[in-house]
Motif scaffolding. Structure first.
Motif, mmCIF file in Angstrom:
data_model
loop_
_atom_site.group_PDB
_atom_site.id
_atom_site.type_symbol
_atom_site.label_atom_id
_atom_site.label_comp_id
_atom_site.label_asym_id
_atom_site.label_seq_id
_atom_site.Cartn_x
_atom_site.Cartn_y
_atom_site.Cartn_z
ATOM 1 N N TRP A 67 0.846 -1.188 0.000
ATOM 2 C CA TRP A 67 0.000 0.000 0.000
ATOM 3 C C TRP A 67 0.881 1.237 0.000
ATOM 4 N N ILE A 68 0.275 2.383 -0.205
ATOM 5 C CA ILE A 68 0.991 3.658 -0.176
ATOM 6 C C ILE A 68 0.692 4.345 1.153
ATOM 7 N N GLY A 69 1.713 4.901 1.785
ATOM 8 C CA GLY A 69 1.534 5.597 3.047
ATOM 9 C C GLY A 69 2.498 6.764 3.150
ATOM 10 N N ARG A 70 2.162 7.715 4.013
ATOM 11 C CA ARG A 70 2.961 8.916 4.181
ATOM 12 C C ARG A 70 3.798 8.848 5.457
ATOM 13 N N SER A 71 5.042 9.286 5.361
ATOM 14 C CA SER A 71 5.911 9.431 6.528
ATOM 15 C C SER A 71 6.544 10.802 6.451
ATOM 16 N N GLY A 72 6.104 11.711 7.315
ATOM 17 C CA GLY A 72 6.579 13.087 7.219
ATOM 18 C C GLY A 72 6.135 13.704 5.912
ATOM 19 N N THR A 73 7.088 14.209 5.145
ATOM 20 C CA THR A 73 6.769 14.819 3.848
ATOM 21 C C THR A 73 6.975 13.855 2.689
ATOM 22 N N SER A 74 7.343 12.620 2.974
ATOM 23 C CA SER A 74 7.608 11.645 1.916
ATOM 24 C C SER A 74 6.533 10.569 1.893
ATOM 25 N N ILE A 75 6.417 9.910 0.766
ATOM 26 C CA ILE A 75 5.416 8.868 0.574
ATOM 27 C C ILE A 75 6.125 7.584 0.183
ATOM 28 N N PHE A 76 5.804 6.487 0.876
ATOM 29 C CA PHE A 76 6.503 5.225 0.680
ATOM 30 C C PHE A 76 5.518 4.083 0.468
ATOM 31 N N LEU A 77 6.066 2.906 0.159
ATOM 32 C CA LEU A 77 5.286 1.682 0.056
ATOM 33 C C LEU A 77 5.436 0.878 1.343
ATOM 34 N N TYR A 78 4.306 0.386 1.848
ATOM 35 C CA TYR A 78 4.262 -0.435 3.053
ATOM 36 C C TYR A 78 3.521 -1.728 2.732
ATOM 37 N N ARG A 79 3.893 -2.813 3.405
ATOM 38 C CA ARG A 79 3.314 -4.125 3.087
ATOM 39 C C ARG A 79 2.450 -4.653 4.230
ATOM 40 N N GLU A 80 1.366 -5.306 3.852
ATOM 41 C CA GLU A 80 0.543 -6.086 4.779
ATOM 42 C C GLU A 80 0.363 -7.488 4.203
ATOM 43 N N PHE A 81 0.135 -8.469 5.072
ATOM 44 C CA PHE A 81 -0.249 -9.810 4.628
ATOM 45 C C PHE A 81 -1.745 -9.958 4.826
ATOM 46 N N ARG A 82 -2.446 -10.357 3.761
ATOM 47 C CA ARG A 82 -3.905 -10.384 3.784
ATOM 48 C C ARG A 82 -4.450 -11.766 3.467
ATOM 49 N N ALA A 201 14.259 1.572 -6.810
ATOM 50 C CA ALA A 201 14.968 1.754 -5.547
ATOM 51 C C ALA A 201 14.405 2.950 -4.778
ATOM 52 N N GLY A 202 14.425 2.841 -3.462
ATOM 53 C CA GLY A 202 14.107 3.973 -2.611
ATOM 54 C C GLY A 202 12.643 4.222 -2.340
ATOM 55 N N LEU A 203 11.732 3.411 -2.890
ATOM 56 C CA LEU A 203 10.308 3.672 -2.678
ATOM 57 C C LEU A 203 9.731 2.937 -1.479
ATOM 58 N N VAL A 204 10.385 1.843 -1.084
ATOM 59 C CA VAL A 204 9.864 1.112 0.065
ATOM 60 C C VAL A 204 10.158 1.898 1.333
ATOM 61 N N ALA A 205 9.274 1.777 2.339
ATOM 62 C CA ALA A 205 9.409 2.551 3.569
ATOM 63 C C ALA A 205 10.748 2.269 4.253
ATOM 64 N N PRO A 206 11.458 3.325 4.705
ATOM 65 C CA PRO A 206 12.734 3.128 5.399
ATOM 66 C C PRO A 206 12.589 2.355 6.706
ATOM 67 N N VAL A 207 11.417 2.462 7.353
ATOM 68 C CA VAL A 207 11.125 1.713 8.575
ATOM 69 C C VAL A 207 9.696 1.209 8.470
ATOM 70 N N TRP A 208 9.500 -0.072 8.747
ATOM 71 C CA TRP A 208 8.130 -0.547 8.830
ATOM 72 C C TRP A 208 8.018 -1.637 9.883
ATOM 73 N N ILE A 209 6.868 -1.659 10.535
ATOM 74 C CA ILE A 209 6.548 -2.687 11.516
ATOM 75 C C ILE A 209 5.830 -3.806 10.775
ATOM 76 N N ILE A 210 6.376 -5.017 10.846
ATOM 77 C CA ILE A 210 5.809 -6.145 10.119
ATOM 78 C C ILE A 210 4.730 -6.857 10.941
ATOM 79 N N ASP A 211 5.052 -7.128 12.199
ATOM 80 C CA ASP A 211 4.142 -7.894 13.038
ATOM 81 C C ASP A 211 4.226 -7.370 14.466
ATOM 82 N N PRO A 212 3.107 -7.193 15.154
ATOM 83 C CA PRO A 212 1.735 -7.542 14.746
ATOM 84 C C PRO A 212 1.170 -6.580 13.706
ATOM 85 N N GLN A 213 0.170 -7.057 12.981
ATOM 86 C CA GLN A 213 -0.491 -6.198 12.022
ATOM 87 C C GLN A 213 -1.525 -5.310 12.715
#
Length: 305
Positions: A67-82, A201-213
């Motif tokens: 999915w697409i999400g915002r962090s500060g002034t930048s926009i990154f890709l974040y993943r969920e398992f569905r 390169a560079g579009l995935v979120a620099p930090v993401w929490i994987i689990d728990p969802q």
């Protein structure tokens, strides 16, 4: 919160974009660079020029969806398992979820529309073809957001193929997007499709929490938290808030951890927290250097019962 909620296959072929433009392997530069509505509202990511490593094969039937999400002034890709229906192949299932469902995390969103037709196929060990109907692109996006949307599809397709063991993750995986069987479509009026493309390169979120969802319930006691940073060895600050009466949140625990550097686990971080029952919000961010503030925060709400 670190991110703000936005308002808001027939043949065998493949693709490759760069930020804000999406140029493809051996293909022309994208058509159209102006937008009537600036949908992104942020700057291009200030992140390491690496993409997230391909997902590893898993026995779970859950589909990796970006999915697409915002962090500060930048926009990154974040993943969920569905959880997804099993009537289609793994790549089609994941893309259908990306285009028709809402993210679990309210900080994420998708600009895609539920398509009337969607099919995928894999050629050899490294080429994924996606054939989707034109109604999937019925959103008015600026050039930056259109580029992110195409990358959202590429990341999801390659993740689904890798996690289900359908492709050789030892080589670069490419994707070709067809629209109603044709290669000459201009996605969202901005991005020329049809050529082979790869994860940018560079579009995935620099930090993401994987689990728990988001909003899951976990048993009390030792709660394991996992996540990933795109900077192996980076120092991370974390804070846990606990919900109180009237929806208020108060600091409960905080600390520091380091993203892993081991091969195959580069960038991974884990926390084991002994938590009593309650509603919690976890915040993890890259530690600022030389007195600078932390950056690229990700947040996650979950329940302990």
């Amino acid at each position: 919160m670190g991110r703000l909620r936005p308002a808001v296959l027939a043949g065998m072929l493949v693709l490759v974009p760069v930020l804000a433009g999406c140029t493809a392997e051996g293909g022309p530069s994208p058509a159209g660079t102006t937008a009537s509505i600036p949908a992104s509202g942020g700057t291009m990511p200030d992140a390491p020029s690496t993409s997230a490593p391909l997902e590893t094969t898993q026995s779970s039937n859950k589909a990796p969806v970006y999915w697409i999400g915002r962090s500060g002034t930048s926009i990154f890709l974040y993943r969920e398992f569905r959880d997804v229906p099993e009537q289609d192949n793994p790549v089609t299932r994941a893309l259908r979820a990306m285009m028709s469902e809402k993210p679990l995390d309210p900080d994420f969103f998708t600009p895609w529309q539920n398509p009337g037709k969607l099919a995928t196929s894999i050629s050899g060990k490294d080429v994924i073809t996606v054939d989707v109907s034109a109604d999937a692109f019925n959103s008015n996006l600026d050039a930056d957001m259109a580029a992110r949307a195409i990358q959202q599809l590429i990341y999801t397709a390659t993740a689904a193929a890798a996690s289900s063991g359908l492709i050789d993750t030892g080589q670069q995986i490419r994707v070709r997007i067809l629209v109603d069987g044709h290669t000459d479509y201009v996605a969202f009026g901005k991005i020329q499709l049809g050529a082979l493309m790869t994860r940018a390169a560079g579009l995935v979120a620099p930090v993401w929490i994987i689990d728990p969802q988001e909003n899951v319930e976990v048993p009390g006691g030792s709660v394991k938290i996992t996540g990933r940073s795109t900077s192996p060895g980076a120092k991370l600050h974390w804070q846990l808030l606990r919900a109180g009466d009237g929806g208020s949140k108060a600091p409960f625990l905080n600390g520091e951890t380091t993203a892993g550097t081991e091969q195959g686990q580069a960038g991974v971080f884990t926390l084991a927290l002994n938590l009593p029952p309650g509603d919690y919000e976890l915040r993890v961010a890259q530690a600022g250097s030389s007195g600078e503030p932390d950056k690229n925060e990700d947040t996650r709400s979950f329940k302990v019962r």
